[in-house]
Design an enzyme around this catalytic site. Structure first.
Site, PDB file in Angstrom:
ATOM      1  N   THR A  27     118.213  34.851  55.845  1.00 48.01           N
ATOM      2  CA  THR A  27     118.017  33.430  55.549  1.00 48.01           C
ATOM      3  C   THR A  27     118.365  32.557  56.744  1.00 48.01           C
ATOM      4  O   THR A  27     117.779  31.490  56.928  1.00 48.01           O
ATOM      5  CB  THR A  27     118.877  33.045  54.326  1.00 48.01           C
ATOM      6  OG1 THR A  27     118.370  33.748  53.204  1.00 48.01           O
ATOM      7  CG2 THR A  27     118.839  31.563  54.035  1.00 48.01           C
ATOM      8  N   SER A  74     117.325  41.077  54.491  1.00 54.87           N
ATOM      9  CA  SER A  74     118.282  42.196  54.493  1.00 54.87           C
ATOM     10  C   SER A  74     118.342  42.953  53.175  1.00 54.87           C
ATOM     11  O   SER A  74     118.946  44.019  53.107  1.00 54.87           O
ATOM     12  CB  SER A  74     119.673  41.718  54.897  1.00 54.87           C
ATOM     13  OG  SER A  74     120.343  41.110  53.822  1.00 54.87           O
ATOM     14  N   THR A 107     122.334  37.726  54.148  1.00 48.36           N
ATOM     15  CA  THR A 107     123.602  37.825  53.414  1.00 48.36           C
ATOM     16  C   THR A 107     123.613  38.964  52.388  1.00 48.36           C
ATOM     17  O   THR A 107     124.673  39.442  52.011  1.00 48.36           O
ATOM     18  CB  THR A 107     123.908  36.499  52.675  1.00 48.36           C
ATOM     19  OG1 THR A 107     122.843  36.218  51.758  1.00 48.36           O
ATOM     20  CG2 THR A 107     124.093  35.350  53.641  1.00 48.36           C
ATOM     21  N   ASP A 108     122.412  39.397  51.943  1.00 52.16           N
ATOM     22  CA  ASP A 108     122.360  40.321  50.801  1.00 52.16           C
ATOM     23  C   ASP A 108     123.069  41.651  51.053  1.00 52.16           C
ATOM     24  O   ASP A 108     123.743  42.174  50.161  1.00 52.16           O
ATOM     25  CB  ASP A 108     120.912  40.581  50.400  1.00 52.16           C
ATOM     26  CG  ASP A 108     120.264  39.355  49.747  1.00 52.16           C
ATOM     27  OD1 ASP A 108     120.998  38.430  49.355  1.00 52.16           O
ATOM     28  OD2 ASP A 108     119.031  39.342  49.628  1.00 52.16           O
TER      29      ASP A 108
HETATM   30  N1  ASP Z   1     117.514  37.659  51.132  1.00 48.69           N
HETATM   31  C1  ASP Z   1     118.222  37.112  52.271  1.00 48.69           C
HETATM   32  C2  ASP Z   1     118.657  38.275  53.143  1.00 48.69           C
HETATM   33  O1  ASP Z   1     119.598  38.925  52.796  1.00 48.69           O
HETATM   34  C3  ASP Z   1     119.370  36.321  51.804  1.00 48.69           C
HETATM   35  C4  ASP Z   1     120.188  35.662  52.878  1.00 48.69           C
HETATM   36  O2  ASP Z   1     120.151  35.970  54.061  1.00 48.69           O
HETATM   37  O3  ASP Z   1     121.002  34.798  52.467  1.00 48.69           O
HETATM   38  O4  ASP Z   1     118.049  38.535  54.152  1.00 48.69           O
END
Ligand code: ASP
Length: 343
Positions: A27, A74, A107-108
């Site tokens: 993200t 991620s 973040t995932d």
């Molecule tokens: N779906 C995203 C990822 O993990 C979520 C994020 O980065 O907050 O790449």
């Protein structure tokens, strides 16, 4: 030349630390059609040069060396990419002209990648992951400040030897402790069991405690392309043994169980896992609760059943350690329990 002048010139002459910034997507590199959209966006589409260009203050903190390692969401992190990333980080920290590494990540699965690197980077140089909860295109995007803070931490001598760190929303966390705890909040990362290591704000870095468990150069783990097949199952009301039996038939080397409470397991699932363990499958008991420890021989007779306790590792991090321990040749509950007690 008076004293004041010579002091200033010697300060001006001190070279800034050289920090490699590896971008992997997420993200923090996400873009939506409109600035008010923080949920429907595409992750991993903004390149590393653009991420850096919106943070001019970086040039006062470090000489940044950018690299685009991947451009993924991620949630789709894979073991081959983990191998590539860990090998690249190891090559960078081995280079004399690199003082630290920052990784921008989704973040995932950040907590899994961070713990993997914590166990496999062979250096005391700082390695710091960061991310964002709002895409780069959003109003009040959190990525630029998180990136500046991550580089600030990586450039700081106090971060050396602390293992892999996560800089997020002004806090500095150990890769071992940190978990994502919110789907949308900008303070999505916490270390629920024992708290953050310190903080970073306005260029100041302060550690309030240090990492005690073995990590980085003190582990026996070396990153390779060999990833033993380990899966995760959960215990819940009415769970059947179907998933465990299917995994054993598929030939898994290990199963982590996200148990209830103190790693307790529904009787049907416990029987299936005991059968799996008796066939040589490594079974690790963790908890779905989100904080606290799983006590060995507490909610299950680990000694009798051949199970291993994950201690305070959540199921996802327990899977990372189990894969590395199996790849390093640990077999049987005694050797595996040693790894979980040590790392
Ligand atoms: N779906 C995203 C990822 O993990 C979520 C994020 O980065 O907050 O790449």
């Amino acid at each position: 030349m008076n004293t004041q002048t010579s002091l200033s010139s010697s300060r001006a002459a001190a070279p800034l630390p050289r920090i490699a910034v590896l971008a992997t997507g997420g993200t923090i590199a996400g873009a939506a059609a409109d600035a008010t959209n923080t949920a429907g966006y595409q992750a991993g589409v903004v390149g590393v040069e653009q991420l850096l260009s919106v943070v001019p203050a970086l040039s006062t903190v470090a000489h940044v060396v950018p690299e685009q390692t991947a451009s993924i969401d991620s949630k789709d992190m894979s073991m081959p990419l983990w191998t590539t990333l860990a090998q690249r980080v190891n090559a960078l920290v081995a280079a004399d002209d690199i003082d630290g590494v920052v990784i921008t990540h989704g973040t995932d699965t950040l907590e899994e990648t961070a713990y993997l690197l914590h166990l496999t980077v062979k250096s005391d140089k700082p390695v710091v992951l960061t991310a964002a909860m709002r895409p780069a295109s959003a109003l009040s995007a959190d990525g630029p400040l998180n990136l500046l803070n991550a580089v600030t931490v990586a450039a700081n001598a106090a971060a050396r030897g602390q293992g892999v760190l996560v800089a997020f929303n002004n806090k500095i966390h150990s890769a071992r402790d940190v978990v994502k705890t919110s789907t949308y909040a900008v303070d999505a990362f916490q270390s629920p069991e024992i708290g953050a290591l310190g903080w970073v704000q306005d260029g100041r870095v302060e550690f309030q405690r240090s990492v005690v468990r073995a990590h980085t150069r003190a582990t026996e783990f070396v990153i390779g392309a060999n990833w033993p097949h380990v899966e995760i199952v959960a215990s819940y009301a009415g769970v059947s043994r179907i998933a465990v039996d299917a995994l054993v038939t598929a030939g898994v080397r290990g199963i982590v169980v996200a148990g209830t409470g103190n790693g307790s397991i529904h009787a049907s699932l416990a029987q299936a896992l005991a059968d799996a363990a008796s066939q040589g499958v490594a079974v690790v008991r963790s908890s779905r609760v989100g904080s606290g420890h799983v006590m060995r021989n507490g909610a299950a007779a680990d000694d009798a059943l051949g199970f291993v306790s994950a201690g305070s590792l959540n199921p996802y991090k327990a899977r990372v350690l189990l894969m590395l321990a199996l790849a390093a040749g640990a077999t049987g509950p005694v050797a595996l329990q040693r790894a979980f007690d040590m790392y």
